[in-house]
Design a protein around this motif. Structure first.
Motif, PDB file in Angstrom:
ATOM      1  N   LEU A  89     -70.555 -24.319 -57.654  1.00  0.00           N
ATOM      2  CA  LEU A  89     -71.643 -23.556 -58.271  1.00  0.00           C
ATOM      3  C   LEU A  89     -72.407 -24.399 -59.289  1.00  0.00           C
ATOM      4  N   VAL A 140     -75.687 -11.815 -56.333  1.00  0.00           N
ATOM      5  CA  VAL A 140     -74.256 -11.702 -56.613  1.00  0.00           C
ATOM      6  C   VAL A 140     -73.987 -11.162 -58.008  1.00  0.00           C
ATOM      7  N   ASN A 142     -71.178 -11.989 -60.816  1.00  0.00           N
ATOM      8  CA  ASN A 142     -70.299 -13.129 -61.067  1.00  0.00           C
ATOM      9  C   ASN A 142     -69.501 -12.923 -62.349  1.00  0.00           C
ATOM     10  N   PHE A 161     -67.031 -13.724 -57.199  1.00  0.00           N
ATOM     11  CA  PHE A 161     -68.401 -13.436 -56.792  1.00  0.00           C
ATOM     12  C   PHE A 161     -68.402 -12.273 -55.804  1.00  0.00           C
ATOM     13  N   ASP A 163     -71.013 -10.154 -53.319  1.00  0.00           N
ATOM     14  CA  ASP A 163     -72.338 -10.112 -52.695  1.00  0.00           C
ATOM     15  C   ASP A 163     -72.903  -8.696 -52.808  1.00  0.00           C
TER      16      ASP A 163
END
Length: 222
Positions: A89, A140, A142, A161, A163
């Motif tokens: 990331l 997302v 997070n 994470f 979606d």
């Protein structure tokens, strides 16, 4: 105790010298160290495999990131699907492929939850993040939290994470529908409140301009 090592001579009257005993003790100590290391490695590997099995069954993307390098050291399949093969990331953010969902502006590397968790030594969360992977933009949620060693130092970060792309699309569609419904309701009220054809026509044209945005509007009265 790991076991016992016995050294003997065929000749009963032979005594080991002090030097031989010293060498023997050194060798046995080295053997014990090697055996203990193997046992510890086996235990750690067993725990790693157990953790990997647990991660693999989770429906959300989970990755464990080294606090010193920022590299993923453990990830489940969902994380690979979501973040790409490298599951990095920090690299995605440095390349401008992590953006704010509400403005599409690049997400500053230092503000992503992983970096906040490292810097602040506390859990961090964001819901306005989108990730661009393989030409797709994925919205997302997070979460990131630090992992500490026995001395209290941050050694790794666990990041989760989820979606929410479909949820965001649904929210957007609902907002559009609500906006259109509200506009139609207000237009209907204005039409019924109109005193004459002129005022009603102006109301209809104003409603069309807001909701349809035509290039040219004509009203034909029969």
């Amino acid at each position: 105790r790991l076991g016992r090592l016995v050294l003997s001579h065929y000749f009963e009257l032979y005594d080991f010298s002090a030097r031989e005993i010293e060498i023997f003790e050194a060798l046995t100590a080295q053997m014990a160290t090697v055996l203990r290391s193997r046992q510890l490695f086996s235990a750690v590997e067993t725990e790693r495999q157990t953790l990997q099995s647990i991660l693999s069954t989770m429906p959300t993307a989970v990755t464990v990131i080294d606090a010193h390098t920022g590299r993923a050291i453990l990830s489940n399949e969902r994380a690979v699907e979501l973040l790409g093969e490298e599951v990095d990331l920090v690299r995605l953010a440095s390349e401008g492929r992590v953006i704010r969902a509400d403005s599409a502006e690049p997400y500053p590397v230092e503000e992503i939850p992983v970096m906040q968790a490292i810097r602040q030594d506390s859990a961090a969360f964001t819901e306005d993040m989108s990730i661009i992977v393989d030409g797709r933009t994925i919205d997302v949620l997070n979460n990131a939290a630090p992992i500490h060693d026995a001395d209290g130092n941050v050694t790794a970060i666990v990041a989760v994470f989820e979606d929410i792309t479909e949820l965001r699309q649904l929210q957007s569609a609902l907002q559009d529908t609500l906006r259109e419904t509200t506009a139609m309701y207000e237009a209907s009220k204005a039409i019924f409140a109109g005193q004459d054809v002129q005022s009603i026509t102006e109301t209809v044209l104003a409603s069309l301009a807001v909701n349809v945005t035509p290039d040219v509007s004509h009203v034909m009265l029969m």
